[in-house]
Enzyme design. Structure first.
Site, PDB file in Angstrom:
ATOM      1  N   ASN A  76       0.807  -1.227   0.000  1.00 14.91           N
ATOM      2  CA  ASN A  76       0.000   0.000   0.000  1.00 14.91           C
ATOM      3  C   ASN A  76       0.841   1.278   0.000  1.00 14.91           C
ATOM      4  O   ASN A  76       0.301   2.375  -0.048  1.00 14.91           O
ATOM      5  CB  ASN A  76      -1.013  -0.021   1.153  1.00 14.91           C
ATOM      6  CG  ASN A  76      -2.082  -1.077   0.900  1.00 14.91           C
ATOM      7  OD1 ASN A  76      -2.195  -1.592  -0.211  1.00 14.91           O
ATOM      8  ND2 ASN A  76      -2.856  -1.413   1.923  1.00 14.91           N
ATOM      9  N   CYS A  78     -10.552  -5.792  -3.770  1.00 17.44           N
ATOM     10  CA  CYS A  78     -11.344  -6.659  -2.899  1.00 17.44           C
ATOM     11  C   CYS A  78     -12.773  -6.137  -2.793  1.00 17.44           C
ATOM     12  O   CYS A  78     -13.001  -4.937  -2.726  1.00 17.44           O
ATOM     13  CB  CYS A  78     -10.704  -6.710  -1.514  1.00 17.44           C
ATOM     14  SG  CYS A  78      -9.111  -7.539  -1.510  1.00 17.44           S
TER      15      CYS A  78
HETATM   16  N1  EPU Z   1     -14.451   6.191   0.794  1.00 14.91           N
HETATM   17  C1  EPU Z   1     -15.491   6.938   0.286  1.00 14.91           C
HETATM   18  N2  EPU Z   1     -15.226   7.797  -0.756  1.00 14.91           N
HETATM   19  C2  EPU Z   1     -13.986   7.927  -1.305  1.00 14.91           C
HETATM   20  C3  EPU Z   1     -12.927   7.153  -0.781  1.00 14.91           C
HETATM   21  C4  EPU Z   1     -13.194   6.294   0.277  1.00 14.91           C
HETATM   22  O1  EPU Z   1     -16.628   6.833   0.746  1.00 14.91           O
HETATM   23  O2  EPU Z   1     -13.832   8.718  -2.253  1.00 14.91           O
HETATM   24  C5  EPU Z   1     -14.708   5.261   1.910  1.00 14.91           C
HETATM   25  C6  EPU Z   1     -14.475   3.809   1.520  1.00 14.91           C
HETATM   26  O3  EPU Z   1     -15.586   3.272   0.876  1.00 14.91           O
HETATM   27  C7  EPU Z   1     -14.191   3.173   2.866  1.00 14.91           C
HETATM   28  C8  EPU Z   1     -13.474   4.286   3.622  1.00 14.91           C
HETATM   29  O4  EPU Z   1     -13.746   5.495   2.928  1.00 14.91           O
HETATM   30  O5  EPU Z   1     -15.397   2.886   3.515  1.00 14.91           O
HETATM   31  C9  EPU Z   1     -11.976   4.110   3.728  1.00 14.91           C
HETATM   32  O6  EPU Z   1     -11.443   3.938   2.427  1.00 14.91           O
HETATM   33  P1  EPU Z   1      -9.984   4.428   2.014  1.00 14.91           P
HETATM   34  O7  EPU Z   1     -10.107   5.334   0.853  1.00 14.91           O
HETATM   35  O8  EPU Z   1      -9.277   4.916   3.237  1.00 14.91           O
HETATM   36  O9  EPU Z   1      -9.306   3.086   1.552  1.00 14.91           O
HETATM   37  P2  EPU Z   1      -8.592   2.795   0.196  1.00 14.91           P
HETATM   38  O10 EPU Z   1      -7.657   3.901  -0.151  1.00 14.91           O
HETATM   39  O11 EPU Z   1      -9.580   2.344  -0.812  1.00 14.91           O
HETATM   40  C10 EPU Z   1      -6.536   1.660   1.333  1.00 14.91           C
HETATM   41  C11 EPU Z   1      -5.855   0.329   1.209  1.00 14.91           C
HETATM   42  C12 EPU Z   1      -6.738  -0.737   1.816  1.00 14.91           C
HETATM   43  C13 EPU Z   1      -6.971  -0.394   3.279  1.00 14.91           C
HETATM   44  C14 EPU Z   1      -7.611   0.998   3.376  1.00 14.91           C
HETATM   45  C15 EPU Z   1      -7.820   1.462   4.799  1.00 14.91           C
HETATM   46  C16 EPU Z   1      -4.618   0.541  -0.839  1.00 14.91           C
HETATM   47  C17 EPU Z   1      -4.429   0.085  -2.231  1.00 14.91           C
HETATM   48  N3  EPU Z   1      -5.647   0.025  -0.190  1.00 14.91           N
HETATM   49  O12 EPU Z   1      -7.741   1.520   0.594  1.00 14.91           O
HETATM   50  O13 EPU Z   1      -6.018  -1.938   1.738  1.00 14.91           O
HETATM   51  O14 EPU Z   1      -7.852  -1.341   3.839  1.00 14.91           O
HETATM   52  O15 EPU Z   1      -6.764   1.957   2.708  1.00 14.91           O
HETATM   53  O16 EPU Z   1      -6.611   1.509   5.482  1.00 14.91           O
HETATM   54  O17 EPU Z   1      -3.830   1.320  -0.329  1.00 14.91           O
HETATM   55  C18 EPU Z   1      -5.714  -4.212   1.275  1.00 14.91           C
HETATM   56  O18 EPU Z   1      -4.489  -3.977   1.292  1.00 14.91           O
HETATM   57  O19 EPU Z   1      -6.178  -5.371   1.204  1.00 14.91           O
HETATM   58  C19 EPU Z   1      -6.642  -3.091   1.332  1.00 14.91           C
HETATM   59  C20 EPU Z   1      -7.948  -3.233   1.073  1.00 14.91           C
END
Ligand code: EPU
Length: 417
Positions: free
Chosen positions: A23, A116
């Site tokens: 990540n 995922c």
């Molecule tokens: N969200 C929104 N709107 C947005 C962006 C996010 O509603 O525009 C919501 C999401 O739906 C979720 C929450 O905010 O409910 C948190 O999402 P976030 O954007 O923080 O997560 P992400 O960037 O999609 C990254 C990691 C995830 C990890 C999360 C939380 C990467 C590629 N993925 O996802 O990792 O769980 O942060 O720490 O960096 C994994 O490695 O398996 C994984 C899923």
């Protein structure tokens, strides 16, 4: 179909070092598009999502390739903003290409990102932030197209929740926007700090590191950098969970235990013995003594208990004495692995964001399916503490985030094929 076979109840011994964090590495590969000089990311593991990122970089015209264990990129003369459907759909991290391609190519078309299935994963914060900087946003079917007429401009923007991905998108955009950007309500995960460190090494001016208010003086030319991404704190937690399930003693090296401190604290609560150094953690557990359950966990944004480690904690708690409960504030479908736990004889109930675990189950090997990346790793962990043999189907999900999890655990003494 490929499977992983795990023969449980073999204690683990030895030392293990997590690779660079997926990540961190994935968004940094996207950020390298902003750079006017060559970049070298050190020790990037051979994950399926890294291969997809390399293919995506090449598809948009970038010069990115493996140099041994590292990845080297060079600035390209012209980039194309079209992200092919099959690459966007292969991983969530395709979303990290919105800002760099908008900045460098002047437009970007991103079909629905994959990743995922943890519940709906909107990108509204990424889009709202980019729109506030001057991007035109067009949604058609399952794709989004962003265009800019002139340069993006700095803004004062408040994220409606501390999204990791949106914070990274807006940091990248703010570096090429004209003027000052203030991001309020930003995520504070260690991988955000790693992106700030990388961008600053390339010449960006970003302050507020470690806080939820980040200030970027945009428009400075970015050169290149040599950067070693952070160690993978979720992989470290996975090894720690494996030790807790199987017993034995291991040392996790070259990774600051504070990066997965909440997980270590949880394991200590269950009775795992833990010793910490500045960049290592030693863990020991006598497999003949049951772990203590009766634990309540709530997964949330940093510095709370990490959502990615919630299924791993569940795998440890299945056999621990006492009822436990885990609630995930970030993703509504974090516990799709519950069906696999149940097939192994665990008493678990998944209700939306909540997983209830009766505890005290004697697990037995079964045929189970990895529903997603961390859920798959959690089933592997549970199998390490089960009697007999578990067959884990769909291990491709696990390869998206761990280069060779079965091989790594095998080197610690587990029987995994
Ligand atoms: N969200 C929104 N709107 C947005 C962006 C996010 O509603 O525009 C919501 C999401 O739906 C979720 C929450 O905010 O409910 C948190 O999402 P976030 O954007 O923080 O997560 P992400 O960037 O999609 C990254 C990691 C995830 C990890 C999360 C939380 C990467 C590629 N993925 O996802 O990792 O769980 O942060 O720490 O960096 C994994 O490695 O398996 C994984 C899923």
């Amino acid at each position: 179909m490929q499977t992983i076979t795990i023969h449980g109840r073999q204690p683990l011994h030895g030392s293990i070092r997590p690779a660079a964090a997926k990540n961190s590495a994935l968004p940094l590969l996207a950020a390298s598009l902003l750079c006017g000089g060559p970049c070298r990311l050190r020790g990037v593991p051979a994950l399926a999502d890294v291969d997809t990122s390399l293919a995506l970089l090449q598809a948009v015209g970038a010069d990115a390739q493996r140099c041994g264990a590292d990845i080297c990129t060079r600035p390209a003369d012209a980039l194309c903003g079209e992200i092919p459907d099959y690459l966007a759909g292969a991983m969530r991290s395709s979303v990290f290409y919105l800002a760099p391609l908008l900045c460098r190519a002047g437009y970007v078309r991103l079909p629905l990102p994959g990743g995922c299935r943890l519940g709906p994963r909107p990108v509204d914060i990424h889009l709202a932030g980019l729109a506030s900087m001057g991007a035109e946003v067009e949604l058609e079917g399952i794709a989004v197209t962003l265009r800019r007429k002139g340069p993006l401009h700095g803004v004062d923007f408040t994220l409606r929740l501390p999204s990791v991905g949106a914070t990274m998108t807006l940091l990248m955009a703010a570096c090429c926007a004209q003027g000052r950007t203030v991001l309020r309500g930003a995520a504070r995960e260690p991988e955000i700090g790693d992106m700030i460190a990388f961008l600053c090494a390339c010449g960006a001016d970003i302050s507020g590191y470690g806080t939820s208010i980040l200030t970027v003086q945009g428009g400075r030319p970015l050169g290149g950098a040599v950067h070693a991404p952070l160690p993978d704190r979720i992989a470290a937690a996975t090894y720690a969970a494996a030790l807790a399930a199987a017993g034995g003693d291991i040392r996790i090296t070259s990774c600051d235990p504070a990066l997965y401190g909440a997980f270590l604290q949880f394991l200590a609560q269950t009775g795992v013995q833990i010793e910490n150094g500045p960049d290592w953690a030693g863990l020991a557990r006598n497999p003949a003594v049951p772990l203590r359950g009766g634990v309540q966990l709530c997964a949330d944004a940093w510095p709370a208990f990490a959502t990615d480690t919630a299924p791993l904690a569940a795998a440890v708690l299945l056999a621990a004495e006492g009822k436990s409960e885990i609630f995930d504030r970030l993703f509504p479908n974090r516990f799709a692995c519950a069906a696999g736990f149940a097939a192994m004889g665990a008493e678990v109930t998944a209700k939306g964001r909540r997983l209830m675990i009766a505890g005290g189950s004697r697990l037995r090997g079964a045929a189970v399916t990895a529903p997603d990346l961390r859920g798959g790793a959690a089933l592997l962990v549970a199998a390490l503490g089960a009697d007999g043999t578990t067959t884990l189907r769909d291990p491709g999900h696990i390869r998206r985030g761990y280069a060779d999890l079965p091989g790594e655990i095998r080197r610690l003494g587990a029987e995994i094929g």
